[in-house]
Structure formats: structure tokens, C-alpha cells
Design a protein around this motif. Sequence first.
Motif, short mmCIF file in Angstrom:
data_model
loop_
_atom_site.label_atom_id
_atom_site.label_comp_id
_atom_site.label_asym_id
_atom_site.label_seq_id
_atom_site.Cartn_x
_atom_site.Cartn_y
_atom_site.Cartn_z
N ILE A 12 61.96 51.02 -25.32
CA ILE A 12 63.32 50.87 -25.83
C ILE A 12 63.91 52.27 -25.80
O ILE A 12 63.31 53.22 -26.30
N TYR A 13 65.05 52.40 -25.16
CA TYR A 13 65.60 53.73 -24.88
C TYR A 13 66.43 54.24 -26.06
O TYR A 13 67.06 53.47 -26.77
N TYR A 14 66.43 55.58 -26.20
CA TYR A 14 67.30 56.20 -27.21
C TYR A 14 68.72 56.18 -26.68
O TYR A 14 68.99 56.79 -25.64
N HIS A 20 70.66 57.11 -17.46
CA HIS A 20 70.68 57.82 -16.17
C HIS A 20 69.64 57.19 -15.24
O HIS A 20 68.99 56.21 -15.60
N GLY A 22 66.74 58.00 -14.43
CA GLY A 22 65.37 57.94 -14.96
C GLY A 22 65.15 56.64 -15.73
O GLY A 22 64.14 55.96 -15.56
N THR A 26 62.40 52.80 -14.74
CA THR A 26 61.49 51.90 -15.47
C THR A 26 62.08 50.49 -15.54
O THR A 26 61.37 49.50 -15.39
N ASP A 51 66.37 51.97 -29.01
CA ASP A 51 65.66 52.54 -30.16
C ASP A 51 66.69 53.37 -30.91
O ASP A 51 67.00 54.49 -30.50
N ALA A 260 57.16 56.10 -19.07
CA ALA A 260 56.90 57.36 -18.34
C ALA A 260 55.91 58.20 -19.15
O ALA A 260 55.64 57.92 -20.31
N ILE A 292 61.32 61.11 -12.81
CA ILE A 292 62.19 61.44 -11.70
C ILE A 292 62.72 62.83 -12.03
O ILE A 292 63.28 63.05 -13.11
N MET A 299 64.72 64.78 -15.02
CA MET A 299 66.12 64.41 -15.04
C MET A 299 66.49 63.99 -16.45
O MET A 299 65.76 63.29 -17.12
O1 ME8 Z 1 61.20 57.83 -25.45
N1 ME8 Z 1 62.12 59.81 -15.03
O2 ME8 Z 1 63.26 56.79 -25.35
P1 ME8 Z 1 63.96 57.57 -24.13
C1 ME8 Z 1 61.52 58.63 -15.23
N2 ME8 Z 1 62.82 55.62 -27.64
N3 ME8 Z 1 61.67 57.90 -16.32
C2 ME8 Z 1 62.48 58.36 -17.27
C3 ME8 Z 1 63.16 59.59 -17.15
C4 ME8 Z 1 62.95 60.33 -15.95
N4 ME8 Z 1 63.57 61.47 -15.71
N5 ME8 Z 1 63.89 59.78 -18.25
C5 ME8 Z 1 63.69 58.70 -19.04
C6 ME8 Z 1 62.03 57.03 -25.88
N6 ME8 Z 1 62.84 57.84 -18.44
C7 ME8 Z 1 61.65 56.14 -27.04
C8 ME8 Z 1 60.75 55.06 -26.52
S1 ME8 Z 1 59.26 52.87 -26.82
C9 ME8 Z 1 58.57 52.06 -28.09
C10 ME8 Z 1 60.25 54.10 -27.56
C11 ME8 Z 1 62.42 56.53 -18.96
O3 ME8 Z 1 65.37 57.09 -24.06
C12 ME8 Z 1 60.92 56.36 -19.05
O4 ME8 Z 1 60.62 55.01 -19.11
O5 ME8 Z 1 63.71 59.02 -24.23
C13 ME8 Z 1 60.59 56.99 -20.38
O6 ME8 Z 1 59.34 56.57 -20.86
C14 ME8 Z 1 61.73 56.47 -21.20
O7 ME8 Z 1 62.86 56.48 -20.30
C15 ME8 Z 1 62.03 57.32 -22.40
O8 ME8 Z 1 63.25 56.95 -22.88
#
Ligand code: ME8
Length: 648
Positions: A12-14, A20, A22, A26, A51, A260, A292, A299
Amino acid sequence: MQDKRFYITTPIYYPSGNPHIGHCYTTVACDSIARYKRMQGFDVMFLTGTDEHGQKIEEKAKADGITPKEYVDIKVAEFKKLWEYMNISYDRYIRTTDDYHVKAVQTIFNRLYEKGYIYKGEYTGKYCTPCESFWTQSQLDENGCCPECHREVKEAKEEAYFFKMSPFADRIEALLRDTDYLRPKYRAQELINNFIKPGLEDLCVSRTSFKWGIPVTFDDKHVVYVWIDALSNYITALGYENERYDDYKTYWPADVHMVAKDIMRFHAIIWPAMLMALEEPLPKHLAVHGWITFNGEKMSKSLGNVVDPFILGQRYGADSIRYHIMREMALGADSSFSNEVMINRINTDLANGLGNLVSRTVAMVDKYFGGTLPTEREAGEFDDDLIAKATALRAKTDELVDLTQLNNALAEIFTVVSRANKYIDETMPWVLGKDESKKARLASVLYNLLETIRIISTLLSPFMPTDMPKVFEQIGAKDEHISYENAGKFGVLPLDVTVKRGEIIFPRIDVDKEIDELNKIIGENAPKTEDDGFTPPEVQPEITIDDFAKIDIRVAQVRECEKVKKSKKLLCLQLDDGMGGRQVVSGIAEWYKPEDLVGKKVMIIANLKPVKLCGVESNGMICAADDKDGGAVVIFPDQDLPNGAKVR
Ligand code: ME8
């Protein structure tokens, strides 16, 4: 009986910025797997979400003069818009601010407390605000900074609740060592050595220093620390400890969590420990991919819009972007993003490879048979090999998708594209077309091509869901011909199939023109300096021009480069400095691979007193700038300069 349910999750992304490329990686990878599994007849649950708690969000909202909830609502809309644009077929979207999740996390926290796995203590440690992580001294990087983002950490002390990790250490070590939970497997040893062998430390799971989090019900000064909140999403979204959903029994344990490497530790150690404490089954696989990178850096949100997926998608089509990022990234390794590589790949694989195969085949059916094949057939040389390769493809892609090796699955599909293009050259339909007595043979050749394209495009559909229906339409494949089952068979299209010429599905891109255009876009959309999050360090005490003249900076070219043995940080470079050559050792191994540097011109401090680093002599220093995350960026001149040229 085969288990016909399949549960896959993204992190779950912040939503602390806009999504972007990255995040796209996923999400697109999970989407492709989810679609592939649905095609295979699985009952799929594909979960993604956001998140939304934590100090960073609280601070960003404050800076924008809005509430944290208002802030995340805006950002979540951006994420959802992008997922729609990228054709992401998620089944469920969780927001950690959703009521049902908040209540379930409180129940989970209370249960762990009642079982004695959570206890109250005091935390003194090094805190990284951007990562919202406490670190121990031994975990910090060589500059005493955060080991994840390399930014400064501050000493912090607060009353906090802790999650006891030690009771689970042996089971987690066995999980990593003896099972294929973690993919790729080589990462498991890294975790065992760095975190388990030195003794698993208890995890701080609450905060009192900010408010934007899930309150601890029995101690309202505290909010639940982000990882217990975040990781629980994978089960609360199914209905664990809530009434909103009732899918836990059906889908848990997850088949694949994909993340990642930055959050591998949390998913490989902390999440299994939480589930063990709750006495719930463990997920089957954790697939960890690299980053990435862009110009050698991870990134991230602040890099400007050149890689804004919306812009790229509008120019080249969302499916081309999906294809490119999945084809580039090998599981586990980083993949460097470059507009030029992307455009070249679209041209080579999609325009010249697949697009050309489809348009040539359809055009020939049109030209020689008015669009509908006759039913007479005549087998010939080369048919068997093509048919064997096409019918063997499904089993290969099945296996590679199950191993989450999507780049390899795509590579396999494209070997069949190449094989089919070669078959055209071998069978020379344009020669057959001139000879009336060869019509049956020509019909066979074209039919074999249409069938091969049908198999290829069926197996590519999960990866490129928007463009493949266009291929089906052109080759005359109807719904009843397009299925997973039929992708393993040859001879599915009717003998008298009718094709339909249509638009060029993957137009060739003019590389130079596009690179110019994209560069213009970068210029226009480059992030403003005030919001790039970088504070320049203080300027050093003044020097005179004579002091400066003592520093001899020269241009030199990297001839050879290798890692210094026994050092993670050092590279040893052999340079042509126009003055007979020299060896320089540089602490940039974390950011550059030797092959990234060979052939490049760099700037060196040429009159620095020689030193030995890790036993290797260094005659000078490579000039590099600090990026805002504490990484090093080597300065490369943007024009060719003679080796030995003086820099002033
Ligand atoms: O870590 N290259 O959220 P987040 C590849 N909320 N994948 C990338 C990337 C990149 N440059 N940048 C982001 C968090 N990702 C937590 C996660 S899960 C219970 C909680 C992808 O928004 C990749 O999947 O920082 C990485 O693990 C995730 O975004 C992190 O996203």
C-alpha cells in the motif's frame, strides 16, 4: 484438486506525493499476474491501496494548510486516476484510513498486547523522519545516516510499545533459509546475516510524537506505529477482524506479496512474526524486485515529470509503457530507466517485431485472398518448427508467471514473435503468391501465422490488455477463439478465417524527435528548487583565487573499472589522464556499477596526495556531487573534452 483461488497484493503506497513509474512497476506487474491467473480460471483477489497515516503525511498536510484526511483524499484520487489509466484491474482498494481497517488494527494491537507480545518500554534511538523508522547505531550507514534513504537521523527518546521479535527468530530463519517464501532466494541470506544472526531486535510499534495514526485503545497518548497498521492491510482487506468483508477464509494465505527491496525486511521478517504471533498462516511468497532507477538514483517523487506515467502513456500508449517496464526489470535486480531505451524497445519489439508481424500477415491475407482464407491446405517445410514453438509457449509462460519472472515470460513470448517473422522470410509468401498452383501452400503459411499470432496475443493479453483486443480484431479471432485453453492448441481459428485490416497498432517512434520533445517536457516540468526537499550545506570559509589555483582539476577518461575486493563502497578506476594514466580509488560503488563508468569522461583532482584505500593506491579523486539523499553523483562533462584538459 488444484487450488483455484489466488490472492496477490501490491504494497500500500504512501500518498505523500504523486504516483510515479516506480509505483507503476509493482502495480502493473501484479495486475499482469492477476489477469494471467484469471485467464487460467483462478478466482483472483488483487489488492492494492494506500498507507495513509504517519508523521510525513501530517507534516505535508500542515504545509498545505489542510487536514491530513483532506490531503490524502487528494493524493489517493491521483493514484486511482493513474491505475485507471494504466488499466489496473484491482479487485479491492484499501485505504488505511477506512473505518473497518482502523478498528481491525486496534483489535490486532490489543490481541498482541493481551498475548504478551506487545509491552511498554522506552525507546531511545536514531529516528529517520522521512522513513518513519527508528534505527540502532549499528544499522546506520557509514556516515551515521539512515541505512534506507541515507538522510540524517536524529536522536529520539519516547515512551513506546514494543513488539517482541525474539520468540519468532528461529522460525523466521527457517522460513527464509529452508523455503522459497522469499524470491529471489539470494536475498534471504542477506537478511539472516544482517538482522537475524545479530539477534532480532524488538520492534517499536507505537508513537507519541505525532497524532495522525490509529489510536491505541488502552493508552490514548499513543498511535499505532505505521508497520503494524500498514502490514495488517493484507488481512483486514479480506475481512480479518471486521464485518466489512468476509473473504479471509477464501483467500488467505496470500499467494504473492510483491514489494521492492526497500521494504523487504518488513515483509520478510516483521510480517511473518506478526502472523506467527496471531497464529495465522503465513503468505506463500514474497516477490522482491529492485528499484527503477533514473540516472543511477532510485526514482522518486521529486524527479520531475519526464517519467510521469501519464505523459509517457499519452505519447506511446499505456500498454507500451506496461510492456517496457515489465520487460526491463529482472526480479531482484534494479533496472535503470531511460527514455531512449524505452523508445528503442517499443520500436524494436512492438513496432518492428509484433506490429510488423501482425500487419504483414493481415495485409497478405487481404492481398492474396481478399481477406478470407480458402480452406485448401498444403503443409510444408518450417511448419512443424513454428507450430511446435507456438504450442509450447503457454507452458513456458505459465511457469515464469508462477515464478514472478515477468521479464522472462515476455522474452519467451517475443522469441516466438521472432520465430514467426523468420517463418515469413523462410516461406516467402510473396513468391508463393505469384504461382497459382501454390495457393494452398500460401493459405497454410498465412493460417499458421494467424494461429501463431492468436497464441502470442492471448498470452500477451494479461500484460497488454488494451492493445491485444486490437490484434484479435485484425486477425479475425472471435471471443470463442480467445482463451487460455486455446492458447495451448494450434488450429483454433476457422480454416476460412476473415481478417480485418486496421490501424497500425504500434507505430514506429522517431527516436531523436521524441527525445528532444521529452527533454523539453523535463525542462518545463522540472521540480522547483523550493520543493525538492534539499537544504544545501553551509558554504566553507572563504579562500582566495590563489588558494583555488592550488587545486588541479583535470578531465580524464575511465579505461577500466572494478570493485575493490573486501570493500562494498570502493571502485578502482584506471584513468587516461592524457599524462600517462593513473589509478584512482573512489567511494562510489553504492551508486555506480563498474560498467556504468567505463568509457566515461570524469573530472579528477589531479594533484591530491596519493593514499591507500583498503590497501589499494589512489592517485587523485573523482569529482562527484552529493544528491539530496546523501548519494554521490559523478560529474560528467556534457561535451567531449581532451584527456588532461584543465578545469577552472
Ligand atoms: O513503502 N522502483 O510505500 P511507498 C521500483 N507504505 N518500485 C518502486 C520505486 C522504484 N523507484 N519506488 C516505489 C511504502 N516503488 C509503504 C508500504 S506495505 C504494507 C507498506 C514501489 O509509497 C515498490 O513496490 O514508499 C516499493 O516497495 C513501494 O513502491 C514503496 O512504496
